[in-house]
Structure formats: C-alpha cells, structure tokens
Design an enzyme around this catalytic site. Structure first.
Site, PDB file in Angstrom:
ATOM      1  N   THR A  55       0.829  -1.206   0.000  1.00  0.00           N
ATOM      2  CA  THR A  55       0.000   0.000   0.000  1.00  0.00           C
ATOM      3  C   THR A  55       0.863   1.255   0.000  1.00  0.00           C
ATOM      4  O   THR A  55       0.576   2.216  -0.722  1.00  0.00           O
ATOM      5  CB  THR A  55      -0.952  -0.005   1.204  1.00  0.00           C
ATOM      6  OG1 THR A  55      -1.805  -1.153   1.129  1.00  0.00           O
ATOM      7  CG2 THR A  55      -1.818   1.245   1.219  1.00  0.00           C
ATOM      8  N   LYS A 105      -8.599  -1.082  -5.717  1.00  0.00           N
ATOM      9  CA  LYS A 105      -8.393  -2.257  -4.875  1.00  0.00           C
ATOM     10  C   LYS A 105      -9.513  -3.233  -5.204  1.00  0.00           C
ATOM     11  O   LYS A 105     -10.659  -3.063  -4.772  1.00  0.00           O
ATOM     12  CB  LYS A 105      -8.444  -1.860  -3.387  1.00  0.00           C
ATOM     13  CG  LYS A 105      -8.136  -2.997  -2.424  1.00  0.00           C
ATOM     14  CD  LYS A 105      -6.655  -3.239  -2.284  1.00  0.00           C
ATOM     15  CE  LYS A 105      -6.370  -4.266  -1.190  1.00  0.00           C
ATOM     16  NZ  LYS A 105      -4.930  -4.474  -0.988  1.00  0.00           N
ATOM     17  N   GLY A 119      -2.212  -9.546  -0.732  1.00  0.00           N
ATOM     18  CA  GLY A 119      -1.177 -10.553  -0.525  1.00  0.00           C
ATOM     19  C   GLY A 119      -0.284 -10.688  -1.744  1.00  0.00           C
ATOM     20  O   GLY A 119       0.114  -9.703  -2.361  1.00  0.00           O
ATOM     21  N   GLY A 126       8.645   3.070   8.176  1.00  0.00           N
ATOM     22  CA  GLY A 126       7.984   4.198   8.813  1.00  0.00           C
ATOM     23  C   GLY A 126       7.484   5.246   7.845  1.00  0.00           C
ATOM     24  O   GLY A 126       7.002   6.302   8.270  1.00  0.00           O
TER      25      GLY A 126
END
EC number: 6.3.3.3
Length: 247
Positions: free
Chosen positions: A16, A34, A110, A205
């Site tokens: 993502t 999606k 996945g 991050g």
C-alpha cells in the site's frame, strides 16, 4: 492507457505504501483500484483510503468489494456470504477507469497467486484479462528487504513470465533504518533473481507521513522510471557490505 498492477511477494511488506508512492508521483489523472479489500468492516478506511491519505486528494481511489475478515479474498468472500470478484469484473472496472485516468494502479491482496474466487482466479488472471482488452499492462513487485526475499521474488517473477506478464521492476517496501547483512547483499541480488530492475526502496515508517511530505519522500525513494530521483546504483554502493577477508 497504462495499467500497473502492484503485487507483493507476501503480506504486510509495504504494497500500500509503495502504491501510494507511485500514485503521489504519477500526475493529476492517476487512479487506484483495490479489487478485493479484506479485513475491513463497512465504513472503515481501507487501503484505498490510505493511498489517498498518503499521496493526496488528486488520486481517484475505489474498491470493487470488501470483506470483514483478514483472509484471502476468496475465503473471506465465502465466509461472509458475499460475491467474489472475478477477473472479468476486475478487468472491466479497470478499463472503465483507464478511459478517464492515466495511469491506473491496481493493488492486489497478498501475493500474486492469492485466490479471488472459487474458480481459483488470481491477480495474475485479472492482469491477463485486462491486457486482453487492449490495455498496456505491467506488474510492479513489492519485496521485503531481508533474508528469504530472493526466493519469494524469484518465484513471483517466474510466475509472471510463465503467464506472459511483464515485470516492471521491484521495489523494497520497507527498507530498515539499520539494514543487516542479508538486506545489504539483497540490493545487488534482487534485480538478478527478478530479471527486472530495482526501482526503489521506501524507508520503514514511511506511512507515518502524509501529503505533501510523503510526496517528497516518495520522490527520493523511487527511480526515474516511477517519477522519482532514486539512484539504484548509488543506493547499493552506499549500503554495500564490506568484502569478507580471505583467510
């Protein structure tokens, strides 16, 4: 009218955030789809909403289906008693987006061969169905940084080529702040096992940022082929491990 399918070599490796990084640099007409969102209840933000949060409001985002349990789309649809998403439905939705947007990013669930319906269709089948409609289709592979990633990346690339699909390149979904020996060595080995260039490495991050700061990060973390300034050779040289002394 280009369509980029974004797949991973596994789950939770940064698909993502990589999709968002590509979207952030792709221009004002970019769209993200999606096909099957799992693990999200009605009304909760899913991966599409996360892409828009990171990349900016210019990204047109959509889903075809969502299922509450965090499982493969086929299993999640069956357990929820909801319709599955087949490759024809996905391809038609992608073609509709491609008539109005450029590029269209399609984020899978996945890995490449995760099942979407009871007939065993996968993201690869959706990509083939999209290509059959005359659209320019490529596949961006998101890989992990460390030990084990060479095998899963090679398997993904082999599965793509066996189906006649083109791997656009590989992006490391989360580059650690303190990479170990395996991660450092993998920078040189990933393009070889994938048979495709290394096109970026998003720092761990990265999802803590939001537009416009995330766009700046994306530009520094993706190669020119994806709209950024990241230099694969310079990055690999920077993190190249010291040669083991000969004894």
């Amino acid at each position: 009218m280009s369509v980029i399918f974004v797949t991973g070599t596994g789950t939770e490796i940064g698909k993502t955030v990589v999709t968002a990084a590509v979207a952030a640099l792709a221009g004002p007409r970019v769209a993200m789809l999606k096909p099957g969102q799992t693990g999200v209840a009605p009304g909760e933000p899913g991966d599409a909403a996360e892409v828009r949060r990171l990349a900016g409001d210019h990204v047109a985002v959509s889903e075809l289906a969502r299922y509450p349990e965090p499982l493969a789309p086929d299993t999640a649809a069956r357990r929820a008693g909801l319709p599955a998403v087949g490759p024809k439905q996905a391809a038609e939705a992608i073609a509709d987006l491609a008539a109005r947007h450029h590029p269209v990013l399609v984020e899978g669930a996945g890995g490449l061969l995760v099942r979407y319906d009871e007939d065993g269709h996968t993201l690869a089948d959706a990509a083939l169905a999209t290509a059959a409609l005359g659209l320019d289709v490529s596949v961006l592979v998101v890989a992990a940084a460390g030990l084990g990633t060479l095998n899963t990346t090679a398997l993904t690339a082999e599965a793509l080529r066996a189906r006649g699909l083109r791997p656009l390149g590989v992006v490391v979904g989360s580059w650690p702040a303190e990479p170990d020996l395996a991660a450092r060595c993998n920078l040189a080995d990933l393009p070889s096992v994938a048979g495709a260039p290394l096109l970026g490495a998003l720092p761990e991050g990265a999802a803590a940022h939001a537009a416009p700061a995330f766009t700046t990060l994306a530009r520094a973390s993706l190669a020119p082929a994806l709209g950024g300034t990241w230099d694969a050779a310079a990055f690999a040289t920077r993190f190249a491990p010291a040669e083991r002394p000969v004894t």
